[in-house]
Motif scaffolding. Structure first.
Motif, PDB file in Angstrom:
ATOM      1  N   ALA A 203       5.900  -4.675  10.843  1.00 38.59           N
ATOM      2  CA  ALA A 203       5.502  -4.426   9.449  1.00 38.59           C
ATOM      3  C   ALA A 203       5.554  -5.767   8.718  1.00 38.59           C
ATOM      4  O   ALA A 203       6.375  -5.959   7.825  1.00 38.59           O
ATOM      5  CB  ALA A 203       6.424  -3.396   8.801  1.00 38.59           C
ATOM      6  N   PRO A 204       4.668  -6.694   9.107  1.00 39.64           N
ATOM      7  CA  PRO A 204       4.777  -8.070   8.601  1.00 39.64           C
ATOM      8  C   PRO A 204       4.736  -8.180   7.083  1.00 39.64           C
ATOM      9  O   PRO A 204       5.302  -9.115   6.515  1.00 39.64           O
ATOM     10  CB  PRO A 204       3.587  -8.794   9.260  1.00 39.64           C
ATOM     11  CG  PRO A 204       2.722  -7.717   9.835  1.00 39.64           C
ATOM     12  CD  PRO A 204       3.597  -6.557  10.105  1.00 39.64           C
TER      13      PRO A 204
ATOM     14  N   ARG B  75       6.268  -6.426   4.964  1.00 39.83           N
ATOM     15  CA  ARG B  75       7.526  -5.925   4.365  1.00 39.83           C
ATOM     16  C   ARG B  75       7.331  -4.600   3.633  1.00 39.83           C
ATOM     17  O   ARG B  75       8.220  -4.137   2.923  1.00 39.83           O
ATOM     18  CB  ARG B  75       8.154  -6.943   3.398  1.00 39.83           C
ATOM     19  CG  ARG B  75       8.609  -8.237   4.070  1.00 39.83           C
ATOM     20  CD  ARG B  75       9.197  -9.179   3.026  1.00 39.83           C
ATOM     21  NE  ARG B  75       9.524 -10.469   3.604  1.00 39.83           N
ATOM     22  CZ  ARG B  75      10.714 -10.780   4.108  1.00 39.83           C
ATOM     23  NH1 ARG B  75      11.672  -9.892   4.130  1.00 39.83           N
ATOM     24  NH2 ARG B  75      10.928 -11.979   4.612  1.00 39.83           N
ATOM     25  N   ARG B  76       6.149  -4.018   3.752  1.00 45.61           N
ATOM     26  CA  ARG B  76       5.913  -2.646   3.308  1.00 45.61           C
ATOM     27  C   ARG B  76       5.144  -1.983   4.444  1.00 45.61           C
ATOM     28  O   ARG B  76       4.412  -2.652   5.180  1.00 45.61           O
ATOM     29  CB  ARG B  76       5.035  -2.600   2.051  1.00 45.61           C
ATOM     30  CG  ARG B  76       5.650  -3.187   0.798  1.00 45.61           C
ATOM     31  CD  ARG B  76       4.592  -3.327  -0.287  1.00 45.61           C
ATOM     32  NE  ARG B  76       3.565  -4.278   0.130  1.00 45.61           N
ATOM     33  CZ  ARG B  76       2.439  -4.527  -0.551  1.00 45.61           C
ATOM     34  NH1 ARG B  76       2.179  -3.868  -1.672  1.00 45.61           N
ATOM     35  NH2 ARG B  76       1.574  -5.407  -0.103  1.00 45.61           N
ATOM     36  N   VAL B  77       5.307  -0.671   4.567  1.00 45.39           N
ATOM     37  CA  VAL B  77       4.529   0.053   5.574  1.00 45.39           C
ATOM     38  C   VAL B  77       3.814   1.208   4.882  1.00 45.39           C
ATOM     39  O   VAL B  77       4.373   1.889   4.030  1.00 45.39           O
ATOM     40  CB  VAL B  77       5.428   0.535   6.741  1.00 45.39           C
ATOM     41  CG1 VAL B  77       6.488   1.522   6.270  1.00 45.39           C
ATOM     42  CG2 VAL B  77       4.595   1.144   7.858  1.00 45.39           C
ATOM     43  N   VAL B  78       2.535   1.360   5.220  1.00 42.12           N
ATOM     44  CA  VAL B  78       1.742   2.479   4.719  1.00 42.12           C
ATOM     45  C   VAL B  78       1.847   3.606   5.742  1.00 42.12           C
ATOM     46  O   VAL B  78       1.773   3.358   6.945  1.00 42.12           O
ATOM     47  CB  VAL B  78       0.270   2.040   4.520  1.00 42.12           C
ATOM     48  CG1 VAL B  78      -0.629   3.236   4.264  1.00 42.12           C
ATOM     49  CG2 VAL B  78       0.186   1.045   3.363  1.00 42.12           C
ATOM     50  N   ALA B  79       2.047   4.850   5.276  1.00 37.13           N
ATOM     51  CA  ALA B  79       2.272   5.958   6.208  1.00 37.13           C
ATOM     52  C   ALA B  79       1.599   7.225   5.707  1.00 37.13           C
ATOM     53  O   ALA B  79       1.687   7.571   4.533  1.00 37.13           O
ATOM     54  CB  ALA B  79       3.771   6.205   6.379  1.00 37.13           C
TER      55      ALA B  79
ATOM     56  N   LEU C 277      -0.289  -3.815   4.983  1.00 37.06           N
ATOM     57  CA  LEU C 277      -1.125  -4.225   3.853  1.00 37.06           C
ATOM     58  C   LEU C 277      -1.469  -5.717   3.866  1.00 37.06           C
ATOM     59  O   LEU C 277      -2.314  -6.155   3.075  1.00 37.06           O
ATOM     60  CB  LEU C 277      -0.441  -3.853   2.529  1.00 37.06           C
ATOM     61  CG  LEU C 277      -0.495  -2.349   2.186  1.00 37.06           C
ATOM     62  CD1 LEU C 277       0.513  -2.001   1.103  1.00 37.06           C
ATOM     63  CD2 LEU C 277      -1.904  -1.950   1.749  1.00 37.06           C
TER      64      LEU C 277
END
Lengths: 324, 324
Positions: free
Chosen positions: A40-41, A43-47, A144
């Motif tokens: 998750a480069p 530092r946020r992950v979309v799910a 993102l």
């Protein structure tokens, strides 16, 4: 692979399913442990997560297991792309009856894996349980890449509305299949296996899209979500929409205005976005409308050529053509 | 909230479900868009998914909707903690029959939310579809905070085996419930609502745990996963295991050796880990065994006091006490 899921056994099935999966750089730790580890480069992950049920979301006599896998994955991966993210991985939950041929879940996994590959993602893990009804639950993750997430709430009056991908193809294919036909093949294929324009999602975010969603419920309905979340109105110019000649032919044959498929057909997972009017859009985006002030919203949130679109004439309404 | 899921309608249900959710800092964008956005400060995200079916994984006459929610979330959050990660968010997929009272999915969501709160996580999104059988699909995400993920494959000969959390309590509660009793309450409660020691997972990773898993299938079975993945053997010292007096009483009443619940009972989601022998373990960890060389593995991967544990005497085997 012969025999049923019950004969193969739970551990045998998990072993065979896992063997179908190929590693990707973003999946740092794949199936086999308590949980997966995915890059998750940003530092946020979309799910995003969706559940598909046999009979309701797919039919085994209309679609192969492979196609169901492609479609189930596409549905979730498109949601991730519609946020402006690049899909990284999916997790798969599977309910399978004991008497199901073991080839079915394995070919389903092949489809999921291949659709992930198209979107640049990998299969990171999952769960398999035995149950009476085939159920496919997919969670897709994405990155993102430093861009702002593109939500449904950023459309502003004056923005242009643009679309990329297919509209109405799946609905036309559904109409063909539900009448017992298997052609024209292009539309039937589109119903079985949508082709969401994944790369256009992050690209739209980079272009500064103010709002975006994927078309899963139909163009008018999904633009309605943007209009509601952004507190604006949206007008679509029907002349700007692409109605292929072959779709018109099917419409004539089955007594449905093909424009209705284009405006209300879901499941193609086109991307529709709003942009500042001065944004130079690449050729893949077709401008189809305009964002307007809410003005108290006495009219419906989305209009077509300035008028309400007749909702009674949905693509599963077989009463023939309707006015618009 | 009166009436059925069908009367409330899909959008009404989604609105009510969403209203139950409270925001958390890690959930940057919650339900309502194409996808959620969740903080992943470590640049990696830990992810685990599970599917629970009514009748197979829970019974509405044994557990309230709230307890099913707590348990379903706990199961996934424990998987994330067992990697050494701090849970950040869950996504919930739900299949609900139209005739189900609307309070059921809402109380389920309350349970999921509250268990997430215990673990420090939030509900980031989900999907609801109508279907014949209640199905709960949960995907949990977590953050490693710069620590290495603790897999099942790092145990080395000479390591100590330690456990924290409850063992056998859920199995004892299941035995009580399946005989039509509702007490002793502590065990019935443990079956309905496990209490995984979430914070111990990241703490174990910080202590340098060489391998870790949560006990979902039973201590012997889950240590077997570590032994297999690490290519070692593990011996458990039965005298080191905690068998509460009240559990012995139940065992005597129903004719089951309570040690069997402790060794083979799943669903308590204790954490079991291996540590370098010189690691100073906090008081919450109980040393219960030792990692041994594989030695060609003529013996089973996990032994109890040096001998194979009689697998025939599982907690759902009502034939009375067994030798060990």
């Amino acid at each position: 692979m012969k025999g049923s899921v019950g004969e193969l056994g739970e551990f045998g099935l998990i072993r065979e399913l896992t063997a179908r999966i190929t590693g990707t750089p973003a999946v740092r730790l794949g199936p086999g442990d308590d949980a997966a580890v995915i890059a998750a480069p940003d530092r946020r992950v979309v799910a995003s997560t969706d559940i598909l049920l046999e009979g309701r979301h797919f039919r085994r006599d209309w679609s192969t297991a492979y196609d169901v896998g492609r479609k189930a994955a596409a549905q979730n991966l498109a949601d991730v792309a519609a946020m402006g993210a690049v899909p990284t991985a999916v997790l798969v939950g599977l309910v399978v009856p004991a008497e199901l041929p073991a080839t079915w879940p394995l070919e389903l996994m092949d489809g999921i894996r291949d659709e992930c590959r198209v979107a640049g993602a990998g299969v990171a893990g999952g769960d398999v349980v035995r149950g009476d009804l085939i159920t496919v639950s997919i969670t897709a993750l994405g990155d993102l890449g430093g861009r702002d997430a593109v939500t449904r709430s950023g459309a502003r009056p004056g923005d242009t509305v643009a679309v990329t991908g297919w509209l109405g193809w799946s609905a036309a294919g559904h109409a063909v299949l539900s009448r017992g036909f298997r052609s024209p093949r292009a539309f039937v294929e589109a119903h079985r296996r949508p082709e969401p324009p994944y790369v256009a999602g992050p690209a739209a975010a980079a272009l500064g899209a103010t709002a975006m969603t994927d078309v899963s419920d139909g163009l008018v309905a999904d633009l309605g979500h943007i209009a509601d979340a952004s507190n604006v109105r949206i007008d679509i110019a029907s002349a700007a929409l692409d109605v292929p000649a072959q779709m018109s032919d099917i419409g004539q044959a089955v007594g449905v205005d093909p424009l209705h498929w284009v405006l209300t057909g879901g499941e193609d997972h086109a991307l529709v976005a709003t942009f500042h009017p001065e944004t130079k859009l690449p050729a893949r985006w077709r401008v189809i409308g305009e964002v307007l002030p809410a003005r108290g919203r006495t009219t419906p949130p989305v209009t077509v050529d300035g008028a309400a679109w007749d909702k009674a004439g949905g693509w599963d309404h077989f009463g023939g053509p309707h006015g618009h």
